[in-house]
Design an enzyme around this catalytic site. Structure first.
Site, PDB file in Angstrom:
ATOM      1  CE1 TYR A   1      -3.647   2.658   0.852  1.00 32.66           C
ATOM      2  CE2 TYR A   1      -2.470   3.330   2.551  1.00 32.66           C
ATOM      3  CZ  TYR A   1      -3.513   3.482   1.827  1.00 32.66           C
ATOM      4  OH  TYR A   1      -4.223   4.541   1.820  1.00 32.66           O
TER       5      TYR A   1
ATOM      6  CG  ASP B   1       5.913   3.247   0.853  1.00 36.00           C
ATOM      7  OD1 ASP B   1       6.267   3.697   2.041  1.00 36.00           O
ATOM      8  OD2 ASP B   1       4.601   2.972   0.574  1.00 36.00           O
TER       9      ASP B   1
ATOM     10  CE  LYS C   1       2.296   4.859   8.401  1.00 36.51           C
ATOM     11  NZ  LYS C   1       0.842   5.198   8.970  1.00 36.51           N
TER      12      LYS C   1
HETATM   13  N1  HOZ Z   1      -3.618   3.138   6.184  1.00 40.98           N
HETATM   14  C1  HOZ Z   1      -3.324   3.337   7.699  1.00 40.98           C
HETATM   15  C2  HOZ Z   1      -2.884   1.794   7.949  1.00 40.98           C
HETATM   16  N2  HOZ Z   1      -2.153   1.238   7.220  1.00 40.98           N
HETATM   17  C3  HOZ Z   1      -4.473   3.552   8.515  1.00 40.98           C
HETATM   18  C4  HOZ Z   1      -4.383   5.076   8.785  1.00 40.98           C
HETATM   19  C5  HOZ Z   1      -5.509   5.253   9.830  1.00 40.98           C
HETATM   20  O1  HOZ Z   1      -6.528   4.838   9.759  1.00 40.98           O
HETATM   21  O2  HOZ Z   1      -5.403   6.252  10.639  1.00 40.98           O
END
Ligand code: HOZ
Length: 453
Positions: free
Chosen positions: A145, A240, A268
């Site tokens: 992802y 990534d 992050k």
């Molecule tokens: N895309 C995030 C987990 N891989 C989720 C982010 C969120 O819901 O804060």
């Protein structure tokens, strides 16, 4: 039975005003059933719900909270920065400090551009690679992802996978037709894709340790193979490292596995919990960005002083945990911490490794005693337990896990005061604020819950 009355009332209200009641799909608990709780505050390794429960947290705001929640240094840095203004839309000194910090920790980065999210970072890195190579196609891997940009939302992990839409509606086929999706850990498919698309592949983008379909590791030699074939083909290799950067080692997965990409994407941890993203790498590629080059990328809040101050404090704290314990040899030269068993425990990354190993051993034992088949994958402070007896090396393997069992496990752990990601297809995160006693309590809870599965 724990009362969640306040959370339930808030969620009912949220559903009226926010699609699905949440601002990011995974938070809706659809993958595990039930309703999300609302958080009032978080400190260290714990979140406190509006209903008064204190939970040991392994979501860590999905990765940023490597030092735990509300670390005093980060809070102080944000407060001090806020006194000077929250956004300027013109360069501020924090941006330069942050760029230098990232470069000092990640040697593959000559230059870095700051933005506001991991999605922006990956989207921009792909555009940059395409502009630099003058090619359109790129390779991604299923289950990885890279945020929700159109061309990347193809066979994607995280919420897209959880809710059965790994290919999102609203992405015109034409926008995704240059995205080649291959299985992870399968060099043959990569060689075949290059052979079938000679001179046309701009980039290979990969989560070096995929953390959006649970967690699985690259097989030995796989990342090296990608490095070699991309170099031979004039293709830009993009790591990534939004999740893995500054977490799996000070220099991220690329340091841990010893493979140097051309471009890297971050987010992050470098925001200390505030919205942030960044991408950086080879100077000759990065100089293709506007205003120097023809590839456009911009952002009103890019390099935001609060996010920079928070991220600088976080990186500095991670670094200083090393500096404090740095050893010198007889000539006064600094010796790497990782060579010294004596100082291991005081280094942030060594501490995370120890906590990870404790959790891994404990959960394996708990599963074995309960006779529950679990494949536990871990890399440093990232982990995932899949309810399957088979090894998990890619999305296909991950999909074989028993998700009904995971649901029961998730809710059982929550009832025991342990908050895991509300999906089988997300990684867990340990922070430096977790104590061995927290891990022990988690293992104890798991042993109890496993027996009920
Ligand atoms: N895309 C995030 C987990 N891989 C989720 C982010 C969120 O819901 O804060």
């Amino acid at each position: 039975m724990i009362s969640r009355l306040k959370s339930e009332a808030l969620f009912a209200e949220a559903l009226k005003h926010i699609p699905g009641g949440v601002n990011s799909p995974v938070r809706a608990f659809r993958a595990v059933g039930g309703q999300p709780f609302f958080v009032e505050s978080a400190k260290g390794a714990r979140v406190k719900t509006v209903d008064g429960d204190e939970l040991i947290d392994y979501v860590g705001t999905w990765g940023p909270a490597i030092l735990g929640h509300a670390h005093p240094k980060i809070i102080a840095a944000v407060k001090a920065a806020a006194d000077h203004g929250t956004s300027f839309g013109i360069p501020n000194p924090f941006e330069v400090t942050m760029a230098k910090l990232i470069k000092s920790l990640v040697p593959s980065v000559d230059k870095v551009r700051l933005c506001n999210s991991g999605t922006e970072a990956c989207m921009s890195a792909i555009r940059l690679a395409r502009g630099f190579t003058k090619r359109d196609k790129f390779i991604k891997f299923d289950g990885c992802y890279h945020g929700h940009a159109d061309c990347l939302l193809v066979k994607a992990g995280s919420g897209a996978l959880t809710f059965g839409h790994p290919d999102s509606a609203g992405v015109p086929a034409d926008f995704a037709k240059h995205t080649l999706v291959l299985p992870f850990n399968d060099p043959k498919s990569v060689s075949a894709a290059f052979a079938a698309n000679r001179g046309q592949i701009a980039a290979v983008i990969i989560e070096p340790v995929p953390g959006n379909a649970g967690l699985y590791l690259p097989k030995p030699g796989y990342l090296e193979f990608l490095r070699k074939i991309t170099a031979e083909q004039g293709t830009v290799l993009i790591f990534d490292e939004v999740m893995t950067g500054f977490r799996l080692a000070p220099g991220g997965a690329q340091e841990r596995f010893g493979v140097r990409p051309d471009l890297s994407c971050f987010g992050k941890i470098i925001g200390g919990g505030l919205p942030v993203g960044a991408f950086g790498g080879r100077g000759d590629i990065m100089d293709f960005l506007a205003p120097l080059g023809p590839v456009y990328q911009a952002g009103t809040l890019s390099g935001n002083p609060l996010a920079m101050a928070a991220g600088i404090a976080a990186l500095d704290e991670l670094r200083s945990s090393r500096r404090k314990e740095a050893l010198t040899d007889s000539k006064g030269k600094q010796v790497s911490l990782l060579t010294s068993a004596a100082t291991f425990a005081d280094d942030a990354y060594a501490h995370l490794e120890q906590l990870g190993a404790q959790l891994e051993a404990g959960l394996r034992d708990a599963a074995k005693s309960a006779g529950v088949a679990v494949t536990f994958n871990r890399c440093g402070s990232m982990f995932c337990g899949y309810f399957t007896s088979e090894p998990v090396w890619n999305l296909g393997d991950a999909m074989k896990s028993d998700r009904e069992r995971f649901k029961k496990f998730f809710h059982g752990m929550l009832a025991e005061g342990v908050y895991l990601a509300p999906s089988q297809f997300e990684a867990g995160f340990i922070s430096t604020a977790h104590a061995p006693a927290d891990i022990e309590a988690t293992v104890k809870a798991a042993a109890k819950v496993m027996k009920t599965l």
